[in-house]
Scaffold this motif. Sequence first.
Motif, PDB file in Angstrom:
ATOM      1  N   LEU A 178       0.840  -1.195   0.000  1.00  0.00           N
ATOM      2  CA  LEU A 178       0.000   0.000   0.000  1.00  0.00           C
ATOM      3  C   LEU A 178       0.878   1.249   0.000  1.00  0.00           C
ATOM      4  O   LEU A 178       1.912   1.276   0.678  1.00  0.00           O
ATOM      5  CB  LEU A 178      -0.904  -0.006   1.232  1.00  0.00           C
ATOM      6  CG  LEU A 178      -1.736  -1.276   1.433  1.00  0.00           C
ATOM      7  CD1 LEU A 178      -2.482  -1.224   2.771  1.00  0.00           C
ATOM      8  CD2 LEU A 178      -2.698  -1.483   0.281  1.00  0.00           C
ATOM      9  N   ASN A 179       0.439   2.268  -0.733  1.00  0.00           N
ATOM     10  CA  ASN A 179       1.207   3.512  -0.824  1.00  0.00           C
ATOM     11  C   ASN A 179       0.281   4.704  -0.705  1.00  0.00           C
ATOM     12  O   ASN A 179      -0.668   4.827  -1.478  1.00  0.00           O
ATOM     13  CB  ASN A 179       1.915   3.589  -2.187  1.00  0.00           C
ATOM     14  CG  ASN A 179       2.983   2.527  -2.340  1.00  0.00           C
ATOM     15  OD1 ASN A 179       4.150   2.769  -2.079  1.00  0.00           O
ATOM     16  ND2 ASN A 179       2.575   1.329  -2.768  1.00  0.00           N
ATOM     17  N   THR A 180       0.574   5.556   0.270  1.00  0.00           N
ATOM     18  CA  THR A 180      -0.233   6.762   0.460  1.00  0.00           C
ATOM     19  C   THR A 180       0.652   7.976   0.221  1.00  0.00           C
ATOM     20  O   THR A 180       1.730   8.081   0.801  1.00  0.00           O
ATOM     21  CB  THR A 180      -0.811   6.809   1.890  1.00  0.00           C
ATOM     22  OG1 THR A 180      -1.536   5.598   2.126  1.00  0.00           O
ATOM     23  CG2 THR A 180      -1.738   7.996   2.070  1.00  0.00           C
ATOM     24  N   PHE A 181       0.203   8.866  -0.656  1.00  0.00           N
ATOM     25  CA  PHE A 181       0.988  10.071  -0.957  1.00  0.00           C
ATOM     26  C   PHE A 181       0.513  11.257  -0.124  1.00  0.00           C
ATOM     27  O   PHE A 181      -0.697  11.463   0.032  1.00  0.00           O
ATOM     28  CB  PHE A 181       0.880  10.418  -2.438  1.00  0.00           C
ATOM     29  CG  PHE A 181       1.839   9.629  -3.294  1.00  0.00           C
ATOM     30  CD1 PHE A 181       3.065  10.177  -3.671  1.00  0.00           C
ATOM     31  CD2 PHE A 181       1.534   8.339  -3.690  1.00  0.00           C
ATOM     32  CE1 PHE A 181       3.962   9.449  -4.435  1.00  0.00           C
ATOM     33  CE2 PHE A 181       2.429   7.601  -4.463  1.00  0.00           C
ATOM     34  CZ  PHE A 181       3.649   8.166  -4.835  1.00  0.00           C
ATOM     35  N   VAL A 182       1.482  12.001   0.400  1.00  0.00           N
ATOM     36  CA  VAL A 182       1.162  13.241   1.119  1.00  0.00           C
ATOM     37  C   VAL A 182       1.942  14.398   0.496  1.00  0.00           C
ATOM     38  O   VAL A 182       2.980  14.194  -0.132  1.00  0.00           O
ATOM     39  CB  VAL A 182       1.524  13.138   2.623  1.00  0.00           C
ATOM     40  CG1 VAL A 182       0.616  12.137   3.334  1.00  0.00           C
ATOM     41  CG2 VAL A 182       2.989  12.752   2.813  1.00  0.00           C
ATOM     42  N   PHE A 183       1.406  15.603   0.639  1.00  0.00           N
ATOM     43  CA  PHE A 183       2.116  16.777   0.144  1.00  0.00           C
ATOM     44  C   PHE A 183       3.206  17.186   1.132  1.00  0.00           C
ATOM     45  O   PHE A 183       4.284  17.594   0.746  1.00  0.00           O
ATOM     46  CB  PHE A 183       1.131  17.942  -0.051  1.00  0.00           C
ATOM     47  CG  PHE A 183       0.085  17.675  -1.099  1.00  0.00           C
ATOM     48  CD1 PHE A 183       0.407  17.782  -2.445  1.00  0.00           C
ATOM     49  CD2 PHE A 183      -1.209  17.327  -0.750  1.00  0.00           C
ATOM     50  CE1 PHE A 183      -0.558  17.549  -3.431  1.00  0.00           C
ATOM     51  CE2 PHE A 183      -2.176  17.093  -1.720  1.00  0.00           C
ATOM     52  CZ  PHE A 183      -1.851  17.197  -3.056  1.00  0.00           C
ATOM     53  N   ASP A 184       2.860  17.063   2.405  1.00  0.00           N
ATOM     54  CA  ASP A 184       3.758  17.518   3.469  1.00  0.00           C
ATOM     55  C   ASP A 184       4.331  16.290   4.172  1.00  0.00           C
ATOM     56  O   ASP A 184       3.580  15.502   4.758  1.00  0.00           O
ATOM     57  CB  ASP A 184       2.939  18.384   4.440  1.00  0.00           C
ATOM     58  CG  ASP A 184       3.730  18.735   5.695  1.00  0.00           C
ATOM     59  OD1 ASP A 184       4.918  18.341   5.804  1.00  0.00           O
ATOM     60  OD2 ASP A 184       3.134  19.392   6.581  1.00  0.00           O
ATOM     61  N   SER A 185       5.646  16.161   4.119  1.00  0.00           N
ATOM     62  CA  SER A 185       6.279  14.948   4.669  1.00  0.00           C
ATOM     63  C   SER A 185       6.032  14.826   6.176  1.00  0.00           C
ATOM     64  O   SER A 185       6.177  13.750   6.747  1.00  0.00           O
ATOM     65  CB  SER A 185       7.776  14.960   4.387  1.00  0.00           C
ATOM     66  OG  SER A 185       8.369  16.053   5.055  1.00  0.00           O
ATOM     67  N   GLY A 186       5.633  15.925   6.827  1.00  0.00           N
ATOM     68  CA  GLY A 186       5.375  15.866   8.259  1.00  0.00           C
ATOM     69  C   GLY A 186       3.956  15.440   8.597  1.00  0.00           C
ATOM     70  O   GLY A 186       3.612  15.285   9.771  1.00  0.00           O
ATOM     71  N   ARG A 187       3.140  15.259   7.571  1.00  0.00           N
ATOM     72  CA  ARG A 187       1.734  14.947   7.837  1.00  0.00           C
ATOM     73  C   ARG A 187       1.583  13.548   8.439  1.00  0.00           C
ATOM     74  O   ARG A 187       2.146  12.583   7.954  1.00  0.00           O
ATOM     75  CB  ARG A 187       0.917  15.033   6.551  1.00  0.00           C
ATOM     76  CG  ARG A 187      -0.589  14.945   6.825  1.00  0.00           C
ATOM     77  CD  ARG A 187      -1.407  15.312   5.604  1.00  0.00           C
ATOM     78  NE  ARG A 187      -2.827  15.220   5.849  1.00  0.00           N
ATOM     79  CZ  ARG A 187      -3.598  16.220   6.273  1.00  0.00           C
ATOM     80  NH1 ARG A 187      -3.055  17.396   6.495  1.00  0.00           N
ATOM     81  NH2 ARG A 187      -4.900  16.055   6.474  1.00  0.00           N
ATOM     82  N   ARG A 188       0.836  13.464   9.515  1.00  0.00           N
ATOM     83  CA  ARG A 188       0.558  12.168  10.157  1.00  0.00           C
ATOM     84  C   ARG A 188      -0.791  11.638   9.675  1.00  0.00           C
ATOM     85  O   ARG A 188      -1.733  12.396   9.496  1.00  0.00           O
ATOM     86  CB  ARG A 188       0.527  12.316  11.685  1.00  0.00           C
ATOM     87  CG  ARG A 188       1.827  12.788  12.334  1.00  0.00           C
ATOM     88  CD  ARG A 188       2.812  11.639  12.585  1.00  0.00           C
ATOM     89  NE  ARG A 188       3.597  11.278  11.399  1.00  0.00           N
ATOM     90  CZ  ARG A 188       4.712  11.884  10.991  1.00  0.00           C
ATOM     91  NH1 ARG A 188       5.207  12.881  11.661  1.00  0.00           N
ATOM     92  NH2 ARG A 188       5.345  11.466   9.900  1.00  0.00           N
TER      93      ARG A 188
END
Lengths: 198, 198
Positions: free
Chosen positions: B28-38
Amino acid sequence: MKAGVLFSGGKDSSLAAVLLSRDYTVELNTFVFDSGRRLPAVEKAAMALGFPWHVRTFEEGLLEKAVTMIQSSGYPNDAIQMVHRCALTELSGMYHVLADGTRFDDRVPMLSRDEVQSLQDARQCSYIRPLLGFPRREINSLASRHLRIVCGETSNLENGDYEAEIRDEFRARGEDAGKYFPAFHEQSLVIGTISIHG
Amino acid sequence: MKAGVLFSGGKDSSLAAVLLSRDYTVELNTFVFDSGRRLPAVEKAAMALGFPWHVRTFEEGLLEKAVTMIQSSGYPNDAIQMVHRCALTELSGMYHVLADGTRFDDRVPMLSRDEVQSLQDARQCSYIRPLLGFPRREINSLASRHLRIVCGETSNLENGDYEAEIRDEFRARGEDAGKYFPAFHEQSLVIGTISIHG
């Protein structure tokens, strides 16, 4: 939940049946124009897959209608599409869940979004195309993991594709079907399974 | 064969992962814009499914680009589509087989036939959409057999959908995201499984 799968004995409809069988109780259905038509190779394919198999006969006159459409347009596409729609409509009278081996890159038979919606609404059924989201490369890879397949041309490989019976009808009328159908149309026939449950 | 699935924690991407896991080794792969996002809720969903889960960060500036597109067009569709294409392209650098939970009746994100072909050709990958051939009714039925799901609106259900982070960015800028996004957009979040192998 039972699912009625349109089955030609070929790679795509067999793989669709195998994938669907993880979640549905699959039954295979092959449509013929002539109730007397024998399909020993398709029957063997169905037995290899291990799912119940039914031969269904189209309503009288559909073969003539298909032949006339082909003669009039010079191409088989519209007729194959029409025949496939008839098969799905017939099947929707027997199952709440219908399925076939349509792939994303198939042009014919292929129902449009509106046709899918209208079939489902009018007949109160679900129409599943398990292979629609798989590119050809993955279908070939999955098929080779699950199925033993022989390949050849429609003219020498007998599967339960509508084309074979339409070609025979042209032949019976003394007309060369070759002028309507593509010169090389590769077909496949399943002759065994490797492992149904992957 | 390994398959990298784009995963939001929601019903569709979870079901796509479950179906695919019968034939592929799913990650599974989830993309976030902000690497700090939990993403604690998404992490729990991934753990419930039992597949390895990776959080990937988009390249710098993509969130700003998405926000600008939405402000300029007044609607989120083009931006969501663009962001989804970026996720697939990124993923194609890590996996030969990519997948997502796109359904037949999704409008956005949805790659056209040409975009699918071009992604696969340019990146030498296979892009699988396991749910594409399933009508909504069957997806709901399969999901209810395999997954425990909670439903709610984007504004109060935290999944790994791009929309949540884009909404937050509008909020951080003191702008009301509600004027761009549909008033009621039902989202889902997987909180458990019933039986992975059907």
